[in-house]
Each structure stands twice: as structure tokens, then as C-alpha cells.
Write an enzyme that holds these catalytic residues in place. Structure first.
Site, PDB file in Angstrom:
ATOM      1  N   ASP A  25       0.834  -1.206   0.000  1.00  0.00           N
ATOM      2  CA  ASP A  25       0.000   0.000   0.000  1.00  0.00           C
ATOM      3  C   ASP A  25       0.867   1.254   0.000  1.00  0.00           C
ATOM      4  OD1 ASP A  25      -2.295   1.481   0.027  1.00  0.00           O
ATOM      5  OD2 ASP A  25      -2.842   1.030   2.092  1.00  0.00           O
ATOM      6  N   ASN A  73     -10.123  -3.067  -6.612  1.00  0.00           N
ATOM      7  CA  ASN A  73      -9.298  -2.059  -7.286  1.00  0.00           C
ATOM      8  C   ASN A  73      -9.828  -1.663  -8.665  1.00  0.00           C
ATOM      9  OD1 ASN A  73      -6.095  -3.195  -5.920  1.00  0.00           O
ATOM     10  ND2 ASN A  73      -7.469  -1.554  -5.245  1.00  0.00           N
TER      11      ASN A  73
END
Length: 256
Positions: A25, A73
Site C-alpha cells: 500500500d 481495485n
């Protein structure tokens, strides 16, 4: 390392993890911090992948699973998703032979049907090229979600029940695990998430039942060898009880 793996909760573990799972991340925030595009952040993240793979290989990690692209995503801006797909294809074309030379097996988990036929073909070829390698297994989770994994496993089990191959009473934790994407690999000992977020975001929900969690404030592109070693050192300093008391753990240690 592969074969039938029990879903039973273990009673002990080594000070070094066999399986490390990472939520990578912070690429976009790293890019903003450096006044770069989001795509540049993802490209910088590839360098961190290389560093972490090399470090885990040197430290004897058997399995490294990287959460590259979640099923959620797809909600990101279309231009970013397109750039990620191109980067994924580029990495498969450029990096897989390096993995092969270093005796690393590549496995890709997740629902591939959403990817282009070209990308699916490269995934298949990459796995076939490296399938007999034994130094380490690198698992890339792409279009993956923990809910999806459990659902597809239970669908397979339900199909066997309907076909009369098994009875409902035959369904156990071990049976479900055998049908998960990496049900033949050791459960993760350590899960790392970078960039300061402290959640697992639908990642390996079944597998993380007793996994040690490590949250780093460092953005993924800066998470290189030193940061990886910090995480491994933190893991080595933890006492994994698996439901037992400190006294039980100490008693077992004294008998060794």
C-alpha cells in the site's frame, strides 16, 4: 512444501516465518509526496517488489504472497487501471525469466476472467516456466479477494456434494482449505501492510486466522530490504501462543 495442508490451528511456530503475505500500500501517496503521477508510484513499487523478493529469498522464507490487485481495485480511475494492467504485463515479460534463473516458482491467484486474453496467456506461460522451481514460491494475488476465494472453494465442494462424490457430513475445515487458491501452501505466519493502514482489506480472510500482523508507516516504494528485515525481526520477537498460556509456552520451551 506443497501437498495436503491441514487447516488445524498449529500449537507452535518457528522464530522465522515460512510464509509472509504483504499488502503493498502507498504507491499513490508516495507519488504525490514526490510530485509524480500515480503510474510513476506503481512503477517505483516494482523496485520494492524486487528488493523484498530478494530479501525473503536470502532469509529463507518459503512462500511470499503479494497483494497486487484486489477485486475492489477495479473501482479506481480507468486510466490508472489500464496503466496497472500494462505494468503487470511488462513485469511478466521482463521479470519472470529472472525469477526462473533464481529458482523461484511463480503462482498467480485470483479471478483471471476479467483480464485480457493476452495477459491471461502470459500468466499461464509464466507459471508453466517456473512450476518446478524450489527455492521459494512467489504468489501474486491479482483480481483477488478473500470473499471470492472462500466462495469459489465452497462452490467446488457443493458441486461434489450434488454429484454424490461426498456427503454434507464430509465437509470439514481441511476439505474447504484444499479447494482454496493456495490451500496446498503453508498458512501465512506474518502479514505486513505498508503505508500506515491497519486493516486486511479482504485479503486471505481464511488464511489469516492466526497470522501475526505487522503494520509499517512506510509507503510501499520505500519498503526495501532494511524495512523487510525490520518486519522479520519484529516477528522473531513475538510469542505465538495459539490459544495457550504463557506458562504452557514456557514449559514447552524448557523441554526442548
Amino acid at each position: 512444501m506443497t501437498g495436503t495442508v491441514s487447516a488445524e490451528i498449529p500449537v507452535s511456530a518457528d522464530s522465522s516465518p515460512r510464509h509472509v503475505a504483504i499488502i503493498m500500500d502507498g504507491n499513490n501517496r508516495w507519488a504525490k509526496q514526490h510530485r509524480l503521477t500515480g503510474v510513476a508510484g506503481h512503477k517505483a513499487g516494482v523496485d520494492a517488489v524486487k528488493a523484498v523478493v530478494e530479501t525473503c529469498g536470502r532469509e529463507g522464507v518459503e512462500v511470499l504472497t503479494l497483494f497486487a490487485f484486489s477485486s475492489e481495485n477495479w473501482r479506481r480511475p480507468q486510466d490508472e487501471v489500464s496503466a496497472l494492467m500494462k505494468l503487470f504485463l511488462f513485469a511478466l515479460e521482463r521479470e519472470v525469466r529472472k525469477l526462473h534463473r533464481n529458482n523461484i516458482r511463480l503462482r498467480i491467484i485470483g479471478d483471471r476472467t476479467a483480464f485480457s486474453s493476452l495477459l491471461q496467456q502470459h500468466m499461464k506461460e509464466a507459471e508453466e516456466l517456473t512450476q518446478h522451481n524450489t527455492r521459494m514460491t512467489l504468489v501474486i494475488a491479482a483480481n483477488y479477494g478473500g470473499h471470492w476465494d472462500i466462495a469459489q472453494a465452497t462452490r467446488q465442494v457443493a458441486t461434489k456434494v450434488r454429484a454424490g462424490q461426498i456427503e454434507p457430513s464430509d465437509i470439514t475445515d481441511d476439505l474447504i482449505q484444499q479447494h482454496l487458491s493456495i490451500g496446498d501452501l503453508p498458512m501465512p505466519d506474518l502479514m505486513i501492510r505498508t503505508a500506515g493502514e491497519q486493516r486486511i482489506s479482504n485479503f486471505m480472510l481464511w488464511h489469516l486466522a492466526y497470522t501475526e500482523l505487522y503494520f509499517s508507516p512506510v509507503y510501499w516504494p520505500d519498503f526495501k530490504a532494511d524495512e523487510m528485515r525490520k518486519a522479520l525481526e519484529a516477528y522473531a520477537g513475538r510469542q505465538r501462543r495459539f490459544g495457550q498460556t504463557d506458562d504452557q509456552i514456557a514449559a514447552k520451551a524448557s523441554q526442548q
